[in-house]
Design a protein around this motif. Structure first.
Motif, PDB file in Angstrom:
ATOM      1  N   GLY A  92       0.790  -1.228   0.000  1.00 21.01           N
ATOM      2  CA  GLY A  92       0.000   0.000   0.000  1.00 21.01           C
ATOM      3  C   GLY A  92       0.817   1.270   0.000  1.00 21.01           C
ATOM      4  O   GLY A  92       0.282   2.351  -0.271  1.00 21.01           O
ATOM      5  N   GLU A  93       2.115   1.181   0.299  1.00 23.40           N
ATOM      6  CA  GLU A  93       2.967   2.363   0.276  1.00 23.40           C
ATOM      7  C   GLU A  93       3.482   2.611  -1.141  1.00 23.40           C
ATOM      8  O   GLU A  93       3.322   1.773  -2.032  1.00 23.40           O
ATOM      9  CB  GLU A  93       4.126   2.187   1.258  1.00 23.40           C
ATOM     10  CG  GLU A  93       3.654   2.112   2.702  1.00 23.40           C
ATOM     11  CD  GLU A  93       4.790   1.978   3.676  1.00 23.40           C
ATOM     12  OE1 GLU A  93       4.777   2.686   4.707  1.00 23.40           O
ATOM     13  OE2 GLU A  93       5.700   1.158   3.427  1.00 23.40           O
ATOM     14  N   SER A  94       4.131   3.760  -1.334  1.00 24.70           N
ATOM     15  CA  SER A  94       4.532   4.157  -2.686  1.00 24.70           C
ATOM     16  C   SER A  94       5.998   4.574  -2.744  1.00 24.70           C
ATOM     17  O   SER A  94       6.493   5.247  -1.846  1.00 24.70           O
ATOM     18  CB  SER A  94       3.680   5.339  -3.169  1.00 24.70           C
ATOM     19  OG  SER A  94       2.318   4.999  -3.223  1.00 24.70           O
ATOM     20  N   PHE A  95       6.662   4.183  -3.841  1.00 21.71           N
ATOM     21  CA  PHE A  95       7.999   4.683  -4.130  1.00 21.71           C
ATOM     22  C   PHE A  95       7.887   6.115  -4.640  1.00 21.71           C
ATOM     23  O   PHE A  95       6.853   6.525  -5.173  1.00 21.71           O
ATOM     24  CB  PHE A  95       8.671   3.829  -5.211  1.00 21.71           C
ATOM     25  CG  PHE A  95       8.919   2.409  -4.813  1.00 21.71           C
ATOM     26  CD1 PHE A  95       9.606   2.102  -3.652  1.00 21.71           C
ATOM     27  CD2 PHE A  95       8.484   1.364  -5.616  1.00 21.71           C
ATOM     28  CE1 PHE A  95       9.854   0.784  -3.293  1.00 21.71           C
ATOM     29  CE2 PHE A  95       8.720   0.046  -5.272  1.00 21.71           C
ATOM     30  CZ  PHE A  95       9.404  -0.244  -4.107  1.00 21.71           C
ATOM     31  N   ALA A  96       8.984   6.877  -4.523  1.00 19.74           N
ATOM     32  CA  ALA A  96       8.991   8.232  -5.087  1.00 19.74           C
ATOM     33  C   ALA A  96       8.895   8.180  -6.603  1.00 19.74           C
ATOM     34  O   ALA A  96       8.167   8.954  -7.215  1.00 19.74           O
ATOM     35  CB  ALA A  96      10.270   8.963  -4.658  1.00 19.74           C
ATOM     36  N   ASP A  97       9.633   7.248  -7.227  1.00 19.69           N
ATOM     37  CA  ASP A  97       9.631   7.130  -8.690  1.00 19.69           C
ATOM     38  C   ASP A  97       9.758   5.669  -9.102  1.00 19.69           C
ATOM     39  O   ASP A  97      10.501   4.900  -8.479  1.00 19.69           O
ATOM     40  CB  ASP A  97      10.822   7.874  -9.310  1.00 19.69           C
ATOM     41  CG  ASP A  97      10.777   9.366  -9.060  1.00 19.69           C
ATOM     42  OD1 ASP A  97       9.768   9.983  -9.423  1.00 19.69           O
ATOM     43  OD2 ASP A  97      11.751   9.890  -8.497  1.00 19.69           O
ATOM     44  N   VAL A  98       9.060   5.322 -10.171  1.00 19.17           N
ATOM     45  CA  VAL A  98       9.287   4.059 -10.875  1.00 19.17           C
ATOM     46  C   VAL A  98       9.275   4.406 -12.358  1.00 19.17           C
ATOM     47  O   VAL A  98       8.261   4.874 -12.877  1.00 19.17           O
ATOM     48  CB  VAL A  98       8.205   3.000 -10.562  1.00 19.17           C
ATOM     49  CG1 VAL A  98       8.471   1.731 -11.354  1.00 19.17           C
ATOM     50  CG2 VAL A  98       8.175   2.685  -9.078  1.00 19.17           C
ATOM     51  N   VAL A  99      10.402   4.223 -13.032  1.00 17.06           N
ATOM     52  CA  VAL A  99      10.550   4.658 -14.429  1.00 17.06           C
ATOM     53  C   VAL A  99      10.869   3.457 -15.316  1.00 17.06           C
ATOM     54  O   VAL A  99      11.709   2.628 -14.967  1.00 17.06           O
ATOM     55  CB  VAL A  99      11.681   5.702 -14.539  1.00 17.06           C
ATOM     56  CG1 VAL A  99      11.842   6.159 -15.989  1.00 17.06           C
ATOM     57  CG2 VAL A  99      11.408   6.891 -13.638  1.00 17.06           C
ATOM     58  N   GLY A 100      10.233   3.381 -16.466  1.00 15.94           N
ATOM     59  CA  GLY A 100      10.524   2.310 -17.403  1.00 15.94           C
ATOM     60  C   GLY A 100       9.403   2.154 -18.408  1.00 15.94           C
ATOM     61  O   GLY A 100       8.470   2.965 -18.423  1.00 15.94           O
ATOM     62  N   PRO A 101       9.435   1.123 -19.223  1.00 12.75           N
ATOM     63  CA  PRO A 101      10.521   0.134 -19.316  1.00 12.75           C
ATOM     64  C   PRO A 101      11.733   0.707 -20.028  1.00 12.75           C
ATOM     65  O   PRO A 101      11.611   1.482 -20.970  1.00 12.75           O
ATOM     66  CB  PRO A 101       9.886  -1.002 -20.112  1.00 12.75           C
ATOM     67  CG  PRO A 101       8.842  -0.340 -20.957  1.00 12.75           C
ATOM     68  CD  PRO A 101       8.317   0.801 -20.141  1.00 12.75           C
ATOM     69  N   LEU A 102      12.914   0.325 -19.576  1.00 17.42           N
ATOM     70  CA  LEU A 102      14.183   0.790 -20.121  1.00 17.42           C
ATOM     71  C   LEU A 102      14.967  -0.388 -20.697  1.00 17.42           C
ATOM     72  O   LEU A 102      14.700  -1.547 -20.390  1.00 17.42           O
ATOM     73  CB  LEU A 102      15.003   1.479 -19.032  1.00 17.42           C
ATOM     74  CG  LEU A 102      14.352   2.719 -18.393  1.00 17.42           C
ATOM     75  CD1 LEU A 102      15.148   3.165 -17.177  1.00 17.42           C
ATOM     76  CD2 LEU A 102      14.245   3.855 -19.395  1.00 17.42           C
ATOM     77  N   CYS A 140      23.146  -0.303 -20.288  1.00 19.42           N
ATOM     78  CA  CYS A 140      21.782   0.128 -19.978  1.00 19.42           C
ATOM     79  C   CYS A 140      20.999   0.584 -21.201  1.00 19.42           C
ATOM     80  O   CYS A 140      19.782   0.394 -21.256  1.00 19.42           O
ATOM     81  CB  CYS A 140      21.787   1.225 -18.917  1.00 19.42           C
ATOM     82  SG  CYS A 140      22.620   2.729 -19.412  1.00 19.42           S
ATOM     83  N   VAL A 141      21.663   1.194 -22.188  1.00 16.84           N
ATOM     84  CA  VAL A 141      20.934   1.702 -23.355  1.00 16.84           C
ATOM     85  C   VAL A 141      21.158   0.861 -24.605  1.00 16.84           C
ATOM     86  O   VAL A 141      20.322   0.855 -25.511  1.00 16.84           O
ATOM     87  CB  VAL A 141      21.295   3.182 -23.639  1.00 16.84           C
ATOM     88  CG1 VAL A 141      20.761   4.071 -22.540  1.00 16.84           C
ATOM     89  CG2 VAL A 141      22.792   3.375 -23.803  1.00 16.84           C
TER      90      VAL A 141
END
Length: 276
Positions: free
Chosen positions: A71-81, A234-235
């Motif tokens: 139920g809690e939240s991360f500050a950011d989740v970014v993707g898909p990368l 990563c890229v």
């Protein structure tokens, strides 16, 4: 908790789930001052809008991530990368037979790849290795999508007594034939997987997700030499032809922040007030 220090989380991220493909990763930031942590997507469901991540508690930032409650939240989740797995871009073929070599936390990102192949009629065997039976993860999930699942433990506590590469050699000596291999796990395990596959004449792809820091190509920490050229995992990855990777250089690069990471973990106080 899959093991005492490996945690699986289902993250609500509808737009990310709608775009995710096997082999890609996301970046999690626990709080506004938190480190960017690249984590491979270990499952996803576009209809329900979630992705799954698996985190091993090896440092201060991973401890922060694992400390979150439902139920809690991360500050950011970014993707898909990153780029999806090579076979996702190809036309599935019933004549293919793929073998996966998975080790440690690398077993989790193997699952969506095998699941994708299963859904597209491509046969895949999976060899999972761990030091002991208590460190094996995703066995039930993989058993549901793999043609054959082979479990290996260094201490012989479950399955084949020995490493995954020895299991692969045994299978090939008994008549198994594979058109390609995929190895995901610790760097040293992937290095020896490549050496074994070269000996057996099996093309092999490896995932260099463990090298990443920033995840967007800006920090340069994931530089690796592939076929004599500098590439950014990563890229341009995370997957590369394993026979072309300079593993000795990659392992040196992987350990470049070890001293700082050890210090941070020993002196860490959880930034979000849930310290482990």
């Amino acid at each position: 908790m899959l093991t005492p220090n490996i945690c699986r989380m289902r993250v609500s991220a509808p737009r990310l789930a709608a775009a995710a493909l096997p082999g890609q990763f996301l970046i999690v930031r626990a709080d506004e001052k938190g480190e960017r942590i690249p984590l491979t997507i270990s499952d996803y469901d576009a209809a329900e809008g979630w992705v799954t991540i698996v985190t091993q508690n090896i440092g201060a930032s991973s401890a922060d991530i694992i400390s979150f409650e439902p139920g809690e939240s991360f500050a950011d989740v970014v993707g898909p990368l990153g780029n999806p797995s090579e076979f996702v871009k190809e036309t599935p073929s019933g004549s293919e037979r793929v073998v996966f070599l998975a080790g440690g936390v690398g077993t989790a990102p193997v699952y969506p790849q095998v699941k994708w192949l299963h859904e597209h009629g491509v046969k895949a065997d999976v060899i999972v290795g761990a030091r002991t039976r208590d460190l094996l993860i995703y066995t039930d999930e993989l058993r549901s999508v793999a043609d054959n699942l082979y479990l290996c433990t260094d201490d012989g506590s479950l399955g084949f007594h020995g490493v995954g590469t020895a299991m692969l050699e045994k299978l090939v000596s008994e008549g198994a034939r594979y058109t390609r291999a995929v190895a995901i796990g610790p760097m040293i395990m992937m290095k020896f997987s490549v050496l074994t596959c070269k000996k057996l004449g099996i093309p092999i792809v490896v995932s260099l997700n463990t090298l990443m820091v920033d995840g967007t190509g800006m920090c340069g920490a994931c530089r690796v030499t592939v076929d004599g050229r500098t590439r950014f995992a990563c890229v341009e990855g995370p997957e590369f032809d394993g026979t072309l990777v300079d593993f000795d250089e990659a392992m040196r690069r992987q350990g470049q922040y070890k001293e700082e990471e050890t210090y941070e973990k020993e002196h860490h106080v959880c930034r979000i007030g849930r310290g482990k």
